[in-house]
Design a protein around this motif. Structure first.
Motif, mmCIF file in Angstrom:
data_model
loop_
_atom_site.group_PDB
_atom_site.id
_atom_site.type_symbol
_atom_site.label_atom_id
_atom_site.label_comp_id
_atom_site.label_asym_id
_atom_site.label_seq_id
_atom_site.Cartn_x
_atom_site.Cartn_y
_atom_site.Cartn_z
ATOM 1 N N VAL A 98 0.857 -1.185 0.000
ATOM 2 C CA VAL A 98 0.000 0.000 0.000
ATOM 3 C C VAL A 98 0.891 1.231 0.000
ATOM 4 C CG1 VAL A 98 -1.732 1.306 1.273
ATOM 5 C CG2 VAL A 98 -1.889 -1.179 1.166
ATOM 6 N N GLY A 99 0.668 2.118 -0.956
ATOM 7 C CA GLY A 99 1.448 3.348 -1.034
ATOM 8 C C GLY A 99 0.718 4.525 -0.439
ATOM 9 N N SER A 100 -0.571 4.645 -0.763
ATOM 10 C CA SER A 100 -1.379 5.756 -0.272
ATOM 11 C C SER A 100 -2.810 5.298 -0.053
ATOM 12 C CB SER A 100 -1.433 6.904 -1.294
ATOM 13 O OG SER A 100 -0.181 7.486 -1.495
ATOM 14 N N ALA A 101 -3.424 5.849 0.955
ATOM 15 C CA ALA A 101 -4.872 5.791 1.099
ATOM 16 C C ALA A 101 -5.372 7.096 0.491
ATOM 17 C CB ALA A 101 -5.267 5.695 2.566
ATOM 18 N N VAL A 116 -3.219 16.585 -3.339
ATOM 19 C CA VAL A 116 -2.054 16.687 -2.467
ATOM 20 C C VAL A 116 -1.812 15.313 -1.849
ATOM 21 C CG1 VAL A 116 -3.284 17.382 -0.355
ATOM 22 C CG2 VAL A 116 -0.892 18.049 -0.666
ATOM 23 N N VAL A 117 -0.544 15.011 -1.617
ATOM 24 C CA VAL A 117 -0.169 13.786 -0.928
ATOM 25 C C VAL A 117 0.465 14.193 0.397
ATOM 26 C CG1 VAL A 117 1.241 11.694 -0.987
ATOM 27 C CG2 VAL A 117 0.189 12.549 -3.093
ATOM 28 N N LEU A 118 -0.064 13.653 1.488
ATOM 29 C CA LEU A 118 0.476 13.918 2.824
ATOM 30 C C LEU A 118 1.312 12.724 3.256
ATOM 31 C CD1 LEU A 118 -2.772 15.315 4.486
ATOM 32 C CD2 LEU A 118 -0.929 16.601 3.398
ATOM 33 N N PRO A 121 8.999 7.169 7.605
ATOM 34 C CA PRO A 121 8.185 6.371 6.697
ATOM 35 C C PRO A 121 6.817 6.022 7.287
ATOM 36 C CG PRO A 121 9.936 5.036 7.640
ATOM 37 C CD PRO A 121 10.159 6.450 8.105
ATOM 38 N N GLY A 122 5.893 5.725 6.393
ATOM 39 C CA GLY A 122 4.549 5.329 6.788
ATOM 40 C C GLY A 122 3.610 5.453 5.608
ATOM 41 N N VAL A 123 2.374 5.074 5.816
ATOM 42 C CA VAL A 123 1.376 5.145 4.751
ATOM 43 C C VAL A 123 1.066 6.599 4.442
ATOM 44 C CG1 VAL A 123 -1.008 4.567 4.130
ATOM 45 C CG2 VAL A 123 0.384 2.926 5.393
ATOM 46 N N GLN A 124 1.069 6.923 3.166
ATOM 47 C CA GLN A 124 0.703 8.265 2.729
ATOM 48 C C GLN A 124 -0.808 8.395 2.692
ATOM 49 O OE1 GLN A 124 4.246 9.178 -0.411
ATOM 50 N NE2 GLN A 124 2.554 8.020 -1.209
ATOM 51 N N VAL A 177 -14.927 1.670 2.138
ATOM 52 C CA VAL A 177 -13.522 1.796 2.526
ATOM 53 C C VAL A 177 -13.396 3.017 3.417
ATOM 54 C CG1 VAL A 177 -11.164 2.169 1.698
ATOM 55 C CG2 VAL A 177 -12.755 0.769 0.353
ATOM 56 N N HIS A 178 -12.624 2.892 4.495
ATOM 57 C CA HIS A 178 -12.412 4.025 5.393
ATOM 58 C C HIS A 178 -11.073 3.843 6.110
ATOM 59 C CE1 HIS A 178 -14.211 0.979 8.058
ATOM 60 N NE2 HIS A 178 -13.485 1.546 9.008
ATOM 61 N N LEU A 179 -10.641 4.866 6.826
ATOM 62 C CA LEU A 179 -9.417 4.797 7.614
ATOM 63 C C LEU A 179 -9.746 4.350 9.034
ATOM 64 C CD1 LEU A 179 -7.679 8.168 6.662
ATOM 65 C CD2 LEU A 179 -7.274 5.900 5.672
#
Length: 122
Positions: free
Chosen positions: A4-7, A38-40, A46-49, A65-67
């Motif tokens: 997983v690169g980004s949510a 935008v990508v945070l 490091p961590g999930v973006q 889908v949710h966080l």
């Protein structure tokens, strides 16, 4: 192997969403925010973006889908929920809570639902 690169969250106001999620997660923009994307990334390594993209689709009442944001215990969960609400999140009247939930459902200022989980819960 994939990872997983980004949510990615769809939002109607990228800059407002970026301000909320940056404060909520301690993230920073990977590059200057545009009006449509935008990508945070984690400020401390490091961590999930979390990517925020302009969207005109409506918010889902029960998103597929949710966080899930993890808290260490019930006290940490309560403190984080209070902090997130002070940043602009709101409680969601969730009709699917089990009898003894380990999660609290919130919505960000855009209406995107997410959960704060007590990871110490039974």
């Amino acid at each position: 192997m994939l990872r997983v690169g980004s949510a990615v969250l769809g939002v109607s106001d990228v800059r407002r969403a970026a301000a909320f999620w940056s404060q909520a997660l301690g993230y920073v923009p990977r590059e200057e925010a545009a009006d449509d994307w935008v990508v945070l990334v984690p400020a401390d390594g490091p961590g999930v973006q979390v990517a925020l993209g302009l969207s005109d689709s409506p918010v889902q009442e029960q998103p597929r889908v949710h966080l899930d944001l993890y808290a260490a215990d019930a006290a940490d969960q309560a403190a984080e929920v209070e902090r997130l609400v002070s940043l602009g999140a709101r409680h969601v009247d969730w009709d699917l809570y089990p009898d003894d939930p380990d999660f609290v459902v919130l919505a960000d200022p855009e209406g995107n639902r997410f959960c704060v989980i007590d990871t110490s819960h039974g």
